[in-house]
Design an enzyme around this catalytic site. Structure first.
Site, short mmCIF file in Angstrom:
data_model
loop_
_atom_site.label_atom_id
_atom_site.label_comp_id
_atom_site.label_asym_id
_atom_site.label_seq_id
_atom_site.Cartn_x
_atom_site.Cartn_y
_atom_site.Cartn_z
N PRO A 1 0.95 -1.15 -0.06
CA PRO A 1 -0.14 -0.04 -0.17
C PRO A 1 0.88 1.25 -0.15
O PRO A 1 2.23 0.96 0.36
CB PRO A 1 -0.85 -0.07 1.25
CG PRO A 1 0.15 -0.90 2.17
CD PRO A 1 0.84 -1.84 1.50
N HIS B 1 0.01 4.56 1.21
CA HIS B 1 -0.21 5.68 2.26
C HIS B 1 1.07 5.82 3.19
O HIS B 1 1.70 4.74 3.44
CB HIS B 1 -1.38 5.76 2.66
CG HIS B 1 -2.34 5.64 1.86
ND1 HIS B 1 -3.54 4.89 1.53
CD2 HIS B 1 -3.03 6.79 1.25
CE1 HIS B 1 -4.04 5.04 0.52
NE2 HIS B 1 -4.16 6.28 0.71
N GLY C 1 6.43 -0.50 42.21
CA GLY C 1 5.10 -0.20 42.58
C GLY C 1 4.72 1.09 42.24
O GLY C 1 5.37 1.92 41.85
N SER D 1 9.57 2.43 38.75
CA SER D 1 10.37 1.65 37.62
C SER D 1 8.95 1.05 36.93
O SER D 1 8.89 -0.51 37.04
CB SER D 1 11.26 0.60 38.08
OG SER D 1 10.88 -0.17 39.44
#
Lengths: 300, 635
Positions: B115, B117, B470, B544
Site C-alpha cells: 500500500p 499511504h 510499585g 520503575s
C-alpha cells in the site's frame, strides 16, 4: 558463473528457511500431507540437511478418508528414506463416527483435520510446523508470512503478524505459542511440477491419468475409493480416464478427465490449463473469503 | 507405461519447453503507489496479459466484480485480481504486503504489492527488503507527488538500485508526449538527489494495456522498453556476485563424528575449494576443503546458493559466525551507526534493550543516540527523543558483543538487521548498517585485584539488590526503610536508593517522559550494580514502571543477586492515600505522564516476592522481605 535459474533460487530459499527452523526451534515437525507439494517439501528437506537426515519427524494428520494409494505411498516413502513418521488420527472423531458423507465436508474437515492437527501439535509439544502451502493457491494466502505466528490456541490473527524482512525470520515465541512455516511460499503450481520433473521426485500415482471408478455429483467427479461411499439409487460408478490435480480426502476431492500419464504430459496439461487447481477441492467453493475464515480457526 | 505417439510428442514438446527455460531467471520487484494511481489495475494487467489467469479465477472474478467492482458493470475490474483479505476488499484498499506471481518464458516474477499511504511505510519497507527492482506509479495528470518522492526514498533506503517510474493514465492526457517528458525530467532531477542513477520512465495505460506488455501504437513517439521488456531484461544479480565472499553460518551439520560441515546461504561473492577463509568474529583462519550438496560436491559456489562448507581443520565454528574470504574481511564491532525504521505501535526508547538479529547472530542491543529523524516526504532532518511507528531515523546502536557485518550499501544481507521486543517477541524495527563506531574499541575492562567476592568477604555478607517496584504511594519507600533498619540492626552493610532522592541529584536532568524513565532506571541499575560490587545489600525503591528496564537491571547482576519485590497496592488504594498529593494534581491535569494515570505501570510477571500492600501494616511487609533474604541465604 551463470546466474541461478528460477528453480535454483526457489530451492535455495526453501533450504534457507528449513535450516532456520532447525536452528531456531526446539521441537519442529514437518506436516506431510502426501501430496505433490509435500513431496517437494520433503525432497528439499533431504537437500537442506544432507548428509544429515532432516532433524525433525514427519507428521501426517490422517482423517481416515484419504485415498488408499496415498496411505500406501506415505508408508513406502517413510520406510525408504528411514524417516520418523508420526500418524495422528482424532480418535474422538472416530468414536463419534465423523465422516464427510454423514456430517458434511465442513464438520468433517473441522473435526478430523483442523481439530486433529491441533491435538497432534499439543500432544507432541511441537513449537514449529512446516506446511506446504503456497501463496499462489488462494487470495488470502498471498499475504501469509513464511513464519506465521500462532497463539497458544493455534489461532492465526491476520492483523497481528510480524513484519518479515530480508531473509531474517523471527522465530521467537513464548511457551505454548508456535509458528507455522511455509517454505514453499513463493512456488507456483507450475514451479512445483517443473521441479518434480527436473529432480525426478516420486509422487502418488493418483496424479497420473488412469481408468478409475467415479461418479459425477454436482458437476464434480468423485472417485469411489472404498465401500464406505454411499451411492444414490441408480448411481453406478463408471470407469473414466481421470487424474487428480490435488489430493485430499477422496469424497472431497474432484477428479479431472485427463489422458496425462507421464510428467511431461501433466506439465503440458498444466501449461494449457484452463482451470486452476483448487477448483477440484469442494471445500473452497463457499464464499470467496472462506479460506481466510478457516485459517483463523487454525486450518493450514 | 507404454509410450504411445501421444506420449512421445508430449515428452518432446515439454522437454523442449524446459530446455528453453533452463536460463529462466527470477526477479523480485515491488510496486509502489496508491489505489488512485491504478497500481492494482497495472498489476492486474500484467498478470492478465501474461495469461496466468486461470479460467475459474476469471469466473470468480466476474462474481466479485458485481459485488465490489468500481469500473461499472460489465467490465472486469483488474484491480480485484490482486486485492486480498476480505476486510480490505470491502474497504477498497490494500493494507498489507501481498505477494503475486507471474511468469514469462524468460523470467519468473515475484511481486511485492504494498500500500502507498504514509501510515503503511513499514509495509513498504517490508516489501522492499526482498525486492531487486521497484516499479513506482505516477498519475500522468498529477505528475511527481509527495508520495512518489516518499516511495522513491524508501526503496532507495532499502538498497534498490533499479527504479521504474510508470507514468500511468496516459489515456487521460491524450497520450501527450510533453506531459510524459515534463514528469520524467522532474523525476530524474529528484532521483539524482537521492543518489539513484538507474531510473527508467515509461508512459503507460494500465486500463488499456498500452506499453505494459506490448508497445503502444498510440504513443509512437516513445521508443523505450515496455514495462514487461524492462522487467524481463534488468540485470540485478551482477552486483551481488561481484562482492567479497560471505556466508553466515545457519546450522552446524554433524551427522556423525567424521563429518562436520557448516550450512548456510552464500550472501555475497563466490568461493572455490582451496581458498583461504576467515571465521568471524573470532578471526580464525582456515581453508575451504569441500563444498557439499546432495547433488554432489562442488568445485565452486556463488551468492544465493545454499551449501554446506567443510573446512580443512577442526576450528570451532557455530551458528552466528560469518565465514568470509580471508582477503576482504567484513567489519567486526559492537557499536555502529545505522538507518532504523520503527515498525511497532510502542515507541522506540533509547537505552531500552532490544534483541538485534543480523544474518544469523542474535545479541542484546540498545539505541544509544537518535542522531536525527528523516521526514520521508521532504527528506528534512529533525531531532527526536524517541521513534514512533513508521519513523525513519539515523541512530547509534550499542551491542552487548561484537558482531561481523558489512555496510548495507555493500551487502544487503550482511548489512541488515531486525530489532525484536524481548517481552512480546514481536519484530519492532529494522535497520541498515552505515558504519562502525570506533569509540568503544579502546576502552577495555581493567581487571582489579580486589573483586566483589573479596569486598563481600570483608563485610561477611552476601551482596544483593532488593528492587522495590510499585505505584506511587504503594509504600515502597516505607517498607524499604524498615527493611534497611532491620538489616542495619543485624550489623549488615546496606544502602538505599530512593527514586525521589536520586532524582534530586544524579538524575536531576531527567523528566518523566517514557524515554527519560528508561534512562532513569538504567542509571540506577548501574549504580546499584556498583554498590553490589562494593559488597553492599542495596534497597532500590523506584516506581520503575516498565518490565523491560527492570529486566535490564536484573541482567546487569549475577544470578540470585537481583530480588524483585512487587509492592502491590491497587490504584484506588494509592490514590486514596495520596501521601504527597500527587494523584490529586495528576487528576487535575497538572502532572502529565503520572504513572497509573497518564502513563502505564507494567506489573512484574514473576517477582521474587509480592507484597499485598492494600491493607497490611508496613512492619509485617518488611518482615516478609527479611524472611525472603533469609530463605535466599543472604542473611
Amino acid at each position: 558463473m551463470s546466474y541461478q535459474t528460477h528453480l535454483q533460487r526457489l530451492e535455495a530459499e526453501s533450504i534457507h528457511i528449513m535450516r532456520e527452523v532447525a536452528a531456531q526451534f526446539r521441537n519442529p515437525v514437518m506436516l506431510y500431507s502426501i501430496g505433490k507439494d509435500s513431496s517437494v517439501m520433503l525432497h528439499l528437506a533431504l537437500k537442506a540437511f544432507y548428509p544429515s537426515k532432516p532433524p525433525f519427524p514427519l507428521l501426517h494428520v490422517d482423517t481416515t478418508w484419504k485415498f488408499r494409494e496415498m496411505v500406501a505411498f506415505r508408508d513406502r516413502r517413510a520406510a525408504e528414506l528411514g524417516l520418523d513418521l508420526l500418524v495422528h488420527i482424532n480418535q474422538e472423531g472416530v468414536a463419534q463416527g465423523i465422516g464427510p458423507f454423514t456430517h458434511g465436508s465442513a464438520v468433517h474437515t473441522d473435526v478430523m483435520k483442523t481439530q486433529s492437527l491441533k491435538q497432534a501439535l499439543d500432544l507432541y509439544g511441537f513449537d514449529a510446523a512446516f506446511g506446504g502451502a503456497r501463496r499462489d493457491e488462494e487470495k488470502s494466502r498471498a499475504k501469509e508470512r513464511v513464519f506465521s505466528f500462532r497463539t497458544r490456541s493455534h489461532r492465526w490473527d491476520p492483523k497481528n503478524q510480524r513484519p518479515e524482512l530480508w531473509n531474517l525470520y523471527n522465530g521467537r515465541i513464548n511457551k505454548g505459542e508456535s509458528i507455522r512455516v511455509f517454505p514453499l511460499s513463493n512456488w507456483t503450481e507450475l514451479d512445483i511440477w517443473q521441479y518434480i520433473y527436473q529432480e525426478q521426485i516420486p509422487v502418488v500415482p493418483l496424479y497420473f491419468a488412469a481408468p478409475r471408478p467415479v461418479v459425477e455429483r454436482d458437476g464434480t467427479l468423485i472417485m469411489v475409493d472404498d465401500e464406505r461411499m454411499p451411492l444414490a439409487p441408480g448411481e453406478t460408478p463408471e470407469a473414466r480416464m481421470v487424474r487428480f490435480r490435488t489430493l485430499g480426502c477422496y469424497p472431497l476431492t474432484g477428479a479431472v478427465e485427463s489422458r496425462a500419464q507421464t510428467l511431461p504430459e501433466i506439465i503440458r496439461e498444466m501449461l494449457l490449463a484452463r482451470t486452476s487447481e483448487r477448483q477440484g477441492r469442494v471445500i473452497d467453493q463457499d464464499a470467496g473469503a472462506s479460506m481466510e475464515a478457516k485459517k483463523q480457526e487454525g486450518y493450514f | 507405461m507404454t509410450q504411445t505417439p501421444e506420449h512421445a510428442s508430449a515428452t518432446a514438446e515439454v522437454e523442449a519447453y524446459l530446455r528453453a527455460q533452463e536460463d529462466k531467471t527470477l526477479l523480485r520487484f515491488i510496486t509502489c503507489g496508491s489505489v488512485d494511481d491504478g497500481k492494482s489495475t497495472l498489476l492486474g494487467r500484467l498478470l492478465y496479459d501474461c495469461q496466468l489467469l486461470f479460467e475459474d479465477q476469471l469466473a470468480s472474478l466476474e462474481n466479485d466484480s458485481a459485488r465490489f467492482g468500481t469500473t461499472g458493470s460489465g467490465n472486469l475490474d483488474l484491480a480485484l485480481l490482486v486485492d486480498g483479505l476480505a476486510a480490505e476488499r470491502e474497504q477498497g484498499i490494500t493494507i498489507d504486503v501481498a505477494y503475486r506471481f507471474f511468469t514469462t518464458d524468460r523470467r519468473k516474477f515475484i511481486v511485492a504489492d504494498t500500500p502507498g499511504h504514509e501510515q503503511y511505510t513499514r509495509n513498504m519497507v517490508t516489501g522492499a527488503s526482498t525486492a531487486e527492482a521497484a516499479v513506482l506509479l505516477a498519475d500522468a495528470r498529477k505528475g511527481v507527488l509527495t508520495q512518489t518522492r516518499r516511495h522513491s526514498y524508501i526503496v532507495s533506503l532499502l538498497g534498490i538500485r533499479h527504479l521504474v517510474l510508470a507514468i500511468n493514465k496516459m489515456d487521460l492526457v491524450d497520450w501527450d508526449r510533453e506531459t510524459f517528458e515534463r514528469i520524467s525530467a522532474d523525476y530524474r532531477a529528484f532521483a539524482t538527489e537521492l543518489g539513484v542513477e538507474a531510473v527508467t520512465c515509461i508512459p503507460v495505460s494500465a486500463l488499456t494495456g498500452d506499453n505494459v506488455t506490448t508497445a503502444s501504437e498510440r504513443m509512437p513517439w516513445y521508443t523505450g522498453p515496455t514495462l514487461l521488456d524492462y522487467l524481463e531484461g534488468v540485470d540485478v544479480e551482477r552486483d551481488l556476485r561481484a562482492g567479497p565472499f560471505r556466508m553466515p553460518v545457519q546450522w552446524v551439520n554433524r551427522p556423525n563424528l567424521d563429518f562436520r560441515g557448516f550450512s548456510g546461504t552464500i550472501a555475497g561473492g563466490r568461493v572455490r575449494v582451496g581458498e583461504p577463509l576467515v571465521v568471524l568474529p573470532a578471526g580464525k583462519r582456515s581453508t575451504l576443503a569441500r563444498i557439499v550438496t546432495m547433488d554432489g560436491d562442488r568445485e565452486q559456489a556463488g551468492a544465493g546458493e545454499a551449501v554446506t562448507l567443510v573446512l580443512d581443520d577442526e576450528i570451532d565454528v557455530s551458528r552466528g559466525d560469518l565465514i568470509a574470504g580471508a582477503e576482504s574481511r567484513p567489519e567486526v564491532a559492537d557499536q555502529f551507526a545505522a538507518h532504523l525504521v520503527w515498525m511497532d505501535e510502542q515507541p522506540l526508547l533509547p537505552g531500552r534493550p532490544y534483541l538485534l538479529r543480523t544474518a544469523t547472530a542474535t545479541v542484546n542491543a540498545q539505541v544509544t543516540e537518535i542522531k536525527h529523524k528523516v521526514n520521508v516526504n521532504t527528506l528534512e532532518q529533525t531531532a527526536a527523543k524517541h521513534l514512533e511507528l513508521n519513523d525513519v531515523a539515523v541512530c547509534n546502536l550499542a551491542l552487548d558483543r561484537a558482531v561481523p557485518f558489512d555496510p548495507y550499501v555493500d551487502n544487503r544481507e550482511t548489512g541488515a538487521f531486525i530489532l525484536v521486543d524481548r517481552i512480546t517477541n514481536a519484530t519492532v524495527g529494522c535497520g541498515m548498517v552505515d558504519f562502525a563506531l570506533r569509540r568503544a574499541a579502546n576502552i577495555h575492562h581493567h581487571a582489579m585485584e580486589i573483586d566483589k567476592a573479596a569486598r563481600a568477604a570483608a563485610k561477611g555478607q552476601k551482596p544483593c539488590v532488593l528492587w522495590f517496584t510499585g505505584l506511587s504511594g504503594a509504600g515502597k519507600s516505607t517498607v524499604a526503610d524498615l527493611v534497611e533498619q532491620r538489616l542495619h540492626a543485624m550489623g549488615r552493610h546496606t544502602m538505599t536508593l530512593d527514586g525521589d532522592n536520586v532524582r534530586h541529584g544524579l538524575n536531576r536532568d531527567l523528566g518523566f517522559t517514557a524515554e527519560d524513565r528508561v534512562e532513569n532506571i538504567r542509571r540506577v541499575a548501574e549504580v546499584a550494580r556498583l554498590m553490589v560490587e562494593a559488597g553492599l545489600i542495596v534497597c532500590v525503591s523506584f516506581i520503575s514502571p516498565f518490565r523491560s528496564e527492570r529486566r535490564l537491571a536484573r541482567e546487569r547482576l549475577a544470578d540470585g543477586e537481583f530480588l524483585e519485590v512487587f509492592v502491590d497496592a491497587t490504584l484506588e488504594t494509592c490514590e486514596a492515600r495520596d501521601p504527597k498529593g500527587l494523584y490529586k494534581k495528576a487528576r487535575a491535569g497538572e502532572i502529565p505522564n503520572f504513572t497509573g494515570i497518564g502513563s502505564p505501570y507494567e506489573p512484574p510477571e514473576a517477582p521474587e516476592l509480592r507484597l499485598d500492600a492494600n491493607g497490611s501494616d508496613p512492619e509485617t511487609l518488611a518482615e516478609q522481605v527479611v524472611e525472603l533474604l533469609a530463605a535466599r541465604g543472604v542473611i
